[in-house]
Structure formats: C-alpha cells, structure tokens
Design an enzyme around this catalytic site. Structure first.
Site: not given
Length: 126
Positions: A96, A92-93, A56-58
């Site tokens: 982080h 969200h990302e 999805g995402a990193m």
C-alpha cells in the site's frame, strides 16, 4: 536498495514472536524492488503489533498497525498457514506504500482500485 531503518514493535510479552514479521517485511520490500522496481521512499518503516487492535491491519505512510494475530509466530505454536498469512498480510500492507499512499484515490468510490491493485500484488508475492 537504499538503507532503510526497519522496526517491529509490540507489547513486551510478544517480542519473542516477531522475527517472522520482520523477515516478511524484508522479503516483501526486496520483492517489490526486484519485481516492480519500487524502492521504498522513506528512511524508516515501522510495524506496530497491538494486542487490542480491532482490525486486521492498517497501512499508514511509514507506520503500519497490525493486530498481533497477523504478526506473531513461533515454531512452537504457529502453523505453516499462520506463517503464510503473516507474510501475505505484511506484504499487502507494505505494498500500500505505492498503491494507496503514493498513488491514492480521488475519493472513496475508487477504493476498489486501490485494494484491487494491492491484492493483485500481494497474491503475486505470496
């Protein structure tokens, strides 16, 4: 806050559907500054949306990689839920940056703390 260069990149055929991703990034950065006093600490922040990304995402410091399913939205094809999901995942990302990059885990057994705090923040945001 301070001046930060923001960029959202993708394959040429996706460029016309990236506006909401940029708006979501700006909104999450502004919210984080206002709500938690967390000003972004680098001069540049990039999002790369990739058609073939198998996750999805990193998050990475200053460069987040996303599957295009979580970044592309156009009024002609996207639903309200698509817009909300994109905003939540981009937030969200971005969050982080603090809970994962600046403040990081000692080992993999603390992964739930990093993710838990970030999920708390993204749920409060979105």
């Amino acid at each position: 806050g301070r001046e930060v260069e923001l960029n959202v990149f993708s394959e040429a055929e996706n460029v016309d559907a990236l506006d909401h991703a940029m708006l979501s990034l700006k909104k999450s950065m502004k919210w984080d500054e206002e709500r938690w006093g967390r000003e972004y600490d680098l001069d540049v922040y990039h999002i790369v949306a990739v058609n073939d990304f198998n996750m999805g995402a990193m998050e990475n410091k200053g460069l987040n990689v996303f599957n295009t399913a979580l970044t592309l939205a156009k009024p002609e094809t996207a639903t309200d839920m698509d817009y909300m999901r994109i905003e939540g995942v981009i937030g969200h990302e971005y969050f982080h940056n603090w809970s994962g990059n600046r403040v990081t885990c000692r080992d993999w057994f603390q992964l739930t703390l990093k993710e838990g705090l970030t999920v708390f923040r993204d749920q409060e945001f979105s």
